[in-house]
Enzyme design. Structure first.
Site, PDB file in Angstrom:
ATOM      1  CB  SER A  40      21.765  -7.089 -38.510  1.00 60.43           C
ATOM      2  OG  SER A  40      23.047  -7.024 -37.971  1.00 60.43           O
ATOM      3  CE1 TYR A  54      19.414  -6.445 -33.642  1.00 57.59           C
ATOM      4  CE2 TYR A  54      21.512  -7.259 -34.481  1.00 57.59           C
ATOM      5  CZ  TYR A  54      20.452  -6.375 -34.544  1.00 57.59           C
ATOM      6  OH  TYR A  54      20.424  -5.418 -35.537  1.00 57.59           O
ATOM      7  CB  THR A  89      22.399   4.569 -35.389  1.00 54.37           C
ATOM      8  OG1 THR A  89      22.701   3.283 -34.828  1.00 54.37           O
ATOM      9  CG2 THR A  89      22.387   4.475 -36.914  1.00 54.37           C
TER      10      THR A  89
END
Length: 155
Positions: A40, A54, A89
């Site tokens: 990412s 994350y 998404t």
């Protein structure tokens, strides 16, 4: 805290266990063998050694790809990480509803997000850099200029 532990389990431990478990098979298929990890752009905001949020998990994925590329450079296995860009998404909508709503219609499609993954899978390995980080079919920097995201192998 549960969310961070779940992210770490999926993004780091899952990636590590699956890849390590498959290495003997990958070595047998060395001519075509490759590992592609979807990371990412969030990793651009995080050094490797901070807490397990994350963005750091995604930074760890890129570091693992670099390490495996170094460790197995003579085995013929290609290791690549990539960033699909912001794709529309359900995961983005669920994890960042305000962000998702604000930028609705400006995200990439699923197909556009998957493009570089498919490209990496189909390119001749001699045209790719094992251990590289890719975005939009090109090798991209792993660290922004002047960022404090770099770390040593010991770290």
């Amino acid at each position: 805290m549960f969310c961070f532990e779940l992210n770490f389990s999926v993004n780091v431990l899952g990636t590590y266990i699956i890849t390590e478990s498959m290495l003997p098979l990958l070595e047998k298929a060395a001519l075509d063998a490759r590992v592609i990890t979807v990371s990412s752009g969030g990793m651009y905001t995080a050094p490797l050694t901070n807490d397990l949020q994350y963005a750091r998990n995604k930074r760890v994925q890129v570091a693992l790809i670099e390490k495996w590329a170094e460790m197995y450079k003579d085995k013929g296995i290609g290791f690549y990480a990539m960033y699909p860009g912001w794709a529309e998404t359900p995961g983005v909508a669920k994890s960042s509803p305000e962000f998702s709503e604000r930028f609705s219609g400006k995200f990439r499609t699923w197909g556009e997000g998957a493009d570089t993954i498919i490209w990496l899978a189909l390119q001749p390995k001699e045209k790719l850099v094992s251990g590289g980080f890719y975005f939009d079919r090109a090798e991209a920097p792993k660290h922004p200029p002047f960022a404090s995201t770099r770390s040593t192998n010991d770290e």
